[in-house]
Design a protein around this motif. Structure first.
Motif, PDB file in Angstrom:
ATOM      1  N   HIS A 160       0.744  -1.289  -0.092  1.00 22.91           N
ATOM      2  CA  HIS A 160       0.064   0.030   0.024  1.00 22.91           C
ATOM      3  C   HIS A 160       1.034   1.205  -0.125  1.00 22.91           C
ATOM      4  N   GLU A 163       1.775   3.848   2.946  1.00 19.12           N
ATOM      5  CA  GLU A 163       2.444   2.878   4.241  1.00 19.12           C
ATOM      6  C   GLU A 163       3.665   3.051   4.177  1.00 19.12           C
ATOM      7  N   HIS A 287       2.773  -3.733   6.676  1.00 16.64           N
ATOM      8  CA  HIS A 287       1.610  -2.714   6.647  1.00 16.64           C
ATOM      9  C   HIS A 287       1.816  -1.632   7.776  1.00 16.64           C
ATOM     10  N   SER A 288       0.786  -0.649   7.512  1.00 19.21           N
ATOM     11  CA  SER A 288       0.503   0.018   8.633  1.00 19.21           C
ATOM     12  C   SER A 288      -0.647   0.757   8.462  1.00 19.21           C
TER      13      SER A 288
END
Ligand code: 0X9
Ligand code: ZN
Length: 423
Positions: A160, A163, A287-288
């Protein structure tokens, strides 16, 4: 509180795409900070991105620029349009991404690591993005040029675009391993006994767009040929792909658009093709945000038949992380949370290859204005706390599968694929 945060995250996912489609005219601008300027800025309701070294960075619309001109506030336009590689305008620039890597900065730094440690590190191009950027893997192993029977593990970052911290953690893991190999006996043991693959940036086109155009961009840069852009790369893997419209969307305006077909996106075709050639025994995809360790399934709330071992490994990672900075990452089954995912990385690597697979959602676990952004000063602490978990997982692979020739009981099937290019 946590549920509220997850709800906010979910709302962001649902409404994000509609907003994101209208942000292509935004410019990142830099304004030199002064008391006078600050007063003018604060009454303008600007989208403030970051403050660094006496500069304020703003995501500005054309109307914002007009308003700044009217107020006589000076600014520099930091972003530039993306040029395809054939036009030769890739630059290594420091800009609004600050200490976070852009694509060219990552390329430069990965090459430098491989050049400095040629016996234990290689940079391998596993495929191209839609905009013809390279998807780079840093391979770390002693006798790295040779095929050896040893355990292997894969760490992925930045499916993503927005992120950014999820690039830094796997990159710093690679850097740590090569730089400490010569002096740290434990690192030497891990690198001697495991073939470690690190792909810090699965979505380079999206990252560049996020840096230069729209900070909140999530998907890749697929032109959906209907005025919308982007496929969610974490919904495009071929396991339960498109199972329902809860875990992904068939609508290209959505931030969780799954694409037209499973593996339609070249960025993750590269990951798929690598899996054909390697026999990985564990996977982490960074991810974040929200600071949790998630394991399959994500497509259903039901537990898999490997629930116990998946939780055990995830919980162990959590336990070794917490003492570093006091941050607790709960180990949880992904689908038992607030929302489902189908076609995500970890359901695929677990569902098809049967290997323990984790989504580590990096901090923060709270946010002001729903922001994902991490301070530059938090890059190193976040890496530091993630390091013991990564080392633990590498060791788990070594202990469990001391030789690659030892057939993994989890292993279900392999496919034929194309060969890799080594830089
Ligand atoms: O939605 C995703 O793809 C990931 N979260 S993120 O906020 N980084 O976009 C992973 C979600 C994990 N899976 C489930 N919750 N089912
Ligand atoms: Zn994500």
């Amino acid at each position: 509180m946590k549920k509220l945060l997850i709800l906010l995250c979910f709302i962001g996912i649902v409404i994000g795409p509609l907003g994101a489609q209208n942000y292509t005219d935004r410019e990142i601008i830099r304004i030199e900070k002064s008391q006078e300027v600050l007063e003018g800025l604060l009454e303008m309701n600007l989208d403030l991105l970051m403050e660094k070294d006496g500069n304020i960075y703003v995501v500005a619309s054309p109307n914002d620029l007009i308003a700044l001109n009217a107020k006589n506030i000076q600014y520099e336009i930091e972003s530039h349009k993306f040029y395809p590689r054939e036009q030769g305008v890739f630059t290594i620039q420091s800009g609004v991404n600050g200490d976070f890597h852009s694509y060219p900065e990552l390329e430069r730094d990965l090459m430098a690591l491989a050049d400095a440690y040629p016996d234990i590190a290689q940079v391998i191009d596993i495929g191209d993005s839609l905009e013809q950027r390279n998807i780079y893997a840093l391979r770390i192993s002693d006798n790295v040029g040779q095929q050896e029977n040893k355990a292997s593990v894969i760490f992925l970052g930045c499916h993503h675009a927005r992120e950014w911290i999820s690039v830094e953690v796997p990159y710093l893991l690679g850097k740590y391993l090569v730089e400490n190999y010569g002096t740290d006996a434990e690192v030497k043991r891990l690198v001697a006994n495991c073939d470690i693959w690190i792909i810090p940036l699965v979505n380079p086109d999206g990252l560049e767009y996020s840096i230069h155009f729209y900070r909140y961009w999530r998907k890749n840069m697929r032109n959906n040929l209907n005025g919308t852009y982007g496929v969610d790369l974490n919904r495009n893997y071929d396991y339960k792909w498109g199972l329902d419209n809860l875990g992904s969307s068939p609508n290209s305006t959505s931030e969780v658009y799954r694409g037209q077909n499973p593996f339609s996106e070249p960025e993750i075709q590269g990951v798929r093709d690598l899996f054909v050639q390697k026999n990985f025994q564990a996977l982490v995809s960074y991810h974040s945000f929200s600071q949790v360790i998630l394991y399959p399934w994500g497509y259903t709330k039901e537990a898999s038949d490997k629930e116990d071992i998946l939780f055990e490994i995830g919980d162990k990672m959590s336990q070794v992380m917490e003492p570093v900075n006091g941050r607790y990452y709960a180990a949880e089954r992904a689908g038992a949370g607030f929302y489902f995912t189908n076609g995500d990385t970890t359901d695929w690597s677990f569902g098809v290859y049967g290997i323990p697979s984790y989504t580590i959602e990096l901090p923060p676990n709270s946010s002001i204005k729903g922001e994902f952004f991490n301070a530059e000063s938090d890059i190193q602490p976040i890496f530091n706390e993630n390091l013991p978990a990564a080392l633990y997982l590498i060791d788990w692979c070594i202990q469990t599968y001391p030789s690659q020739s030892q057939y993994s009981p989890f292993h279900i099937r392999r496919q034929q694929g194309k060969s890799l290019r080594i830089k």
